[in-house]
Enzyme design. Structure first.
Site, PDB file in Angstrom:
ATOM      1  N   TYR A 108     -10.040  -0.113   2.151  1.00 39.00           N
ATOM      2  CA  TYR A 108      -9.570  -0.640   0.868  1.00 39.00           C
ATOM      3  C   TYR A 108     -10.557  -1.646   0.258  1.00 39.00           C
ATOM      4  O   TYR A 108     -10.227  -2.324  -0.699  1.00 39.00           O
ATOM      5  CB  TYR A 108      -8.189  -1.276   1.035  1.00 39.00           C
ATOM      6  CG  TYR A 108      -7.092  -0.276   1.375  1.00 39.00           C
ATOM      7  CD1 TYR A 108      -6.729   0.711   0.456  1.00 39.00           C
ATOM      8  CD2 TYR A 108      -6.435  -0.309   2.598  1.00 39.00           C
ATOM      9  CE1 TYR A 108      -5.733   1.633   0.757  1.00 39.00           C
ATOM     10  CE2 TYR A 108      -5.431   0.615   2.891  1.00 39.00           C
ATOM     11  CZ  TYR A 108      -5.087   1.581   1.973  1.00 39.00           C
ATOM     12  OH  TYR A 108      -4.099   2.494   2.262  1.00 39.00           O
ATOM     13  N   ASP A 170      -1.947   0.522  12.507  1.00 36.62           N
ATOM     14  CA  ASP A 170      -2.735   1.405  13.377  1.00 36.62           C
ATOM     15  C   ASP A 170      -3.775   0.655  14.194  1.00 36.62           C
ATOM     16  O   ASP A 170      -4.072   1.028  15.324  1.00 36.62           O
ATOM     17  CB  ASP A 170      -3.445   2.469  12.539  1.00 36.62           C
ATOM     18  CG  ASP A 170      -2.449   3.404  11.885  1.00 36.62           C
ATOM     19  OD1 ASP A 170      -1.848   4.201  12.608  1.00 36.62           O
ATOM     20  OD2 ASP A 170      -2.255   3.297  10.664  1.00 36.62           O
ATOM     21  N   HIS A 423     -14.905   5.265   5.521  1.00 42.01           N
ATOM     22  CA  HIS A 423     -13.710   5.887   4.971  1.00 42.01           C
ATOM     23  C   HIS A 423     -13.106   5.109   3.826  1.00 42.01           C
ATOM     24  O   HIS A 423     -13.410   3.943   3.583  1.00 42.01           O
ATOM     25  CB  HIS A 423     -12.667   6.117   6.069  1.00 42.01           C
ATOM     26  CG  HIS A 423     -11.969   4.860   6.476  1.00 42.01           C
ATOM     27  ND1 HIS A 423     -10.646   4.635   6.252  1.00 42.01           N
ATOM     28  CD2 HIS A 423     -12.430   3.759   7.087  1.00 42.01           C
ATOM     29  CE1 HIS A 423     -10.317   3.443   6.704  1.00 42.01           C
ATOM     30  NE2 HIS A 423     -11.373   2.899   7.212  1.00 42.01           N
ATOM     31  N   TYR A 504       0.196   3.183  -3.407  1.00 41.03           N
ATOM     32  CA  TYR A 504       0.855   1.921  -3.028  1.00 41.03           C
ATOM     33  C   TYR A 504      -0.149   0.797  -2.829  1.00 41.03           C
ATOM     34  O   TYR A 504       0.229  -0.379  -2.746  1.00 41.03           O
ATOM     35  CB  TYR A 504       1.707   2.113  -1.771  1.00 41.03           C
ATOM     36  CG  TYR A 504       1.036   1.784  -0.445  1.00 41.03           C
ATOM     37  CD1 TYR A 504       0.177   2.680   0.161  1.00 41.03           C
ATOM     38  CD2 TYR A 504       1.266   0.558   0.183  1.00 41.03           C
ATOM     39  CE1 TYR A 504      -0.440   2.379   1.377  1.00 41.03           C
ATOM     40  CE2 TYR A 504       0.659   0.254   1.395  1.00 41.03           C
ATOM     41  CZ  TYR A 504      -0.197   1.162   1.986  1.00 41.03           C
ATOM     42  OH  TYR A 504      -0.810   0.853   3.181  1.00 41.03           O
ATOM     43  N   ARG A 505      -1.433   1.138  -2.807  1.00 43.05           N
ATOM     44  CA  ARG A 505      -2.455   0.161  -2.444  1.00 43.05           C
ATOM     45  C   ARG A 505      -3.775   0.880  -2.652  1.00 43.05           C
ATOM     46  O   ARG A 505      -3.831   2.102  -2.541  1.00 43.05           O
ATOM     47  CB  ARG A 505      -2.268  -0.160  -0.964  1.00 43.05           C
ATOM     48  CG  ARG A 505      -3.231  -1.110  -0.324  1.00 43.05           C
ATOM     49  CD  ARG A 505      -2.839  -1.224   1.143  1.00 43.05           C
ATOM     50  NE  ARG A 505      -3.686  -2.172   1.843  1.00 43.05           N
ATOM     51  CZ  ARG A 505      -3.622  -2.399   3.152  1.00 43.05           C
ATOM     52  NH1 ARG A 505      -2.750  -1.727   3.897  1.00 43.05           N
ATOM     53  NH2 ARG A 505      -4.395  -3.284   3.731  1.00 43.05           N
TER      54      ARG A 505
END
Ligand code: ADP
Length: 561
Positions: A108, A170, A423, A504-505
């Site tokens: 993110y 996670d 990622h 959502y983010r």
């Protein structure tokens, strides 16, 4: 006093000249001490680091140029007073601050600021205390630098695991407070972190300190606490038990937002349920995702499924087990259905794999396990596994830990699916409906294939919705792949918005695009947020551009990617 040399950062904050920046940095250094200030003056200071040793200067999973989302300097305040003093210095310069807690925020944007040249405030480096673990109330109070792993280790060390668990995401290396501010999720019954927080302490853009919820009501004065600074005063005894307090509930305003810097947060801990059992249901056929999701919805609503379970695509489990090169010689080619079936067979998994857990004493677990097995038996070829039925290193053995609040780092491995793996997460929300799941799978997989990247995804089932987490893995040393990954997420955002699905983010690079899709009734949501932003932060110092909310000092067009 020694004469201090002028430092020239690679990226100056917008609208701040070199002289003003130097004056500011000197003043900040006088506050926090030289050890806690680092100005980024050369490119070799921005090393992507690793998950174990995260960088604080930029986004290590760079989807655009490595030095685009980059700090001018990284400063680690020692305490609340330092934060307040820095905020006061930033205001007259309209100098952008970007608070982080640990700065991993993997997929993110990491620690990278939205505006190049922002001052990254590393809140977690020095402010990393577990202030309280309350057994009777089953909660903790933490500073920004406390990670999920830290809390777990504290519970173990103090022999508290038989009483309390911490819900973990996670990976265990993130900040409890940082993850909750981002509205992150975990996988026990307490998986919705924001729902489980209670009480925040916030430094506002004007430097004032505020406590929310019951924390706004002072603890009764006692002789021993009379002289304490506000930040050191005990909290109201209900602050970590009842999140709402009185009047407008403002906590949400400080999540995914740019209105303040959080210095403390209360968090509920999950009482040890007195028994635990994880399980896996393998689902052989691609199209049975639909049936699986329709089976899950009523079970989850009724809390027969007690935790946040996940339906993982075979590539995700395959990638945890080994890199792509272990499964195919042609790593540039996207895996097709036949190859996916072969991998599933080899790993003794399904095309989809459902991971859940049951909590409570033996008779409770038996009853629930019976109901779950009965329901999933409607899926042709579904198989049921407990941990001991699977080999060492299986994903179920990893999830077995995660779903009982024991943090791990194994899920990191899927990032190494490709060489130089980096990622980006694409995370749309949808109803827990088979049709939505199938349609989202179809669109996201097809677009991944158009980008020549493998679809790696998982549906995590919240109380009444699914967070579909698509893990866009790319080789960050391959410019073409980076461009394709960026194209992919941009395209998916629009595809999904057209179907009524929003994220959502998100990553820094697409915050504006996503905010642009939340545009009901002429964008009233964004305009309301801008109104609040400009009122609470009139000089636009706090994380400008976060979530697509820009203060009036910025021309958005100049920053949108
Ligand atoms: P992680 O816990 O994954 O390492 P970070 O510490 O990077 O995550 O935090 C994620 C995001 O949450 C940051 O980019 C920032 O927007 C927000 N954030 C984190 N800590 C704070 C804080 N103390 N105050 C305000 N916002 C914060």
């Amino acid at each position: 006093l020694p004469v201090r040399e002028t430092v020239t950062p690679l990226a100056l904050p917008p609208g701040v000249d070199l002289a003003a920046f130097n004056t500011f940095i000197r003043a900040v250094t006088d506050i926090v001490g030289a050890d806690n200030v680092r100005v980024i003056t050369s490119l070799d200071q921005i090393d992507d680091g690793s998950y174990e040793a995260p960088t604080h200067t930029h986004d290590p999973h760079h989807i655009v140029d490595q030095d685009y989302f980059m700090a001018s300097a990284v400063v680690a305040p020692r305490n609340v007073a330092d934060v307040q003093a820095i905020v006061k210095l930033a205001n007259p310069l309209s100098l952008p601050l970007w608070p982080i807690s640990i700065g991993r925020n993997s997929g993110y944007g990491g620690a990278g600021p939205r505006v190049r040249g922002s001052l990254v405030l590393n809140m977690g480096q020095n402010m990393n205390k577990i202030l309280e673990v309350n057994v009777e109330g089953a909660y903790c109070l933490v500073e920004p630098g406390v990670t999920f792993m830290d809390m777990h280790e504290y519970l173990v060390k103090n022999n508290l695991r038989d009483k309390l668990w911490i819900d973990v995401p996670d990976l265990g290396g993130g900040s409890i407070l940082g993850n909750t501010l981002e509205r992150g999720v975990g996988y026990t019954p307490y998986g919705d972190h924001f729902m489980m927080h209670s009480g925040m302490e916030i430094v506002l853009p004007n430097g004032e300190l505020m406590r929310t919820g019951m924390g706004a009501l002072p603890d009764p004065r006692k002789p021993e606490t009379m002289g304490l600074k506000p930040e050191d005063q005990p909290w109201n005894s209900s602050a970590q038990l009842f999140p709402y307090g009185f009047g407008p509930y403002v906590d949400g305003l400080f999540t995914q937002s740019n209105l303040g810097i959080c210095t403390k947060m209360g968090m509920w801990l999950f009482p040890n349920p007195g028994g635990y059992q994880s399980y896996l249901v393998t689902i052989p056929r691609d199209e049975d995702l639909k049936l699986a999701v329709d089976i899950i919805r009523p079970l989850r609503l009724a809390m027969v499924l007690q935790n946040v379970p996940t339906i993982r695509h075979i590539t995700m489990d395959a990638a945890v087990m080994a890199p792509k090169s272990a499964y195919t010689n042609d790593t540039d080619k996207v895996l097709g259905d036949e190859e996916l079936d072969a991998i599933a067979e080899k790993l003794n998994l399904g095309r989809w794999n459902f991971y859940g857990a049951i909590y409570g004493p033996e008779p409770v677990r038996q009853a629930l396990w019976g109901a779950i097995q009965g329901a999933f038996s409607a899926i042709p070829g579904a198989k049921f596994f407990l941990k001991d039925d699977t080999p060492e290193g299986s994903v179920l053995r990893i999830r077995d830990l995660t779903m009982q609040g024991i943090p791990t780092f194994d899920e990191l491995r899927w990032v190494s699916w490709l060489p130089n793996g980096a990622h980006l997460f694409f995370s749309p929300i949808a109803p827990v409906q088979g049709e939505d799941a199938m349609a989202q799978y179809e669109i996201t997989r097809r677009r991944c294939e158009e980008a020549k990247l493998d679809f790696i995804g998982t549906f995590t089932i919240g109380m009444r919705e699914m967070h579909h987490i698509v893990c866009i893995v790319f080789n960050k040393r391959d410019e073409d792949q980076k461009r394709r990954a960026h194209w992919l997420i941009r395209t998916l955002i629009d595809d999904c918005a057209a179907r009524g699905w929003g994220e959502y983010r998100t990553h820094l690079a697409v915050m504006d695009q996503i905010m642009g899709t939340y545009n009901w009734n002429n964008g009233s949501f964004l305009r309301f947020n801008e109104l609040i932003k400009n009122a609470v932060d009139p000089n636009g110092i706090m994380a400008p551009g976060k979530s697509g909310v820009w203060p009036k000092q910025y021309k958005k067009e100049e920053h949108v990617l």
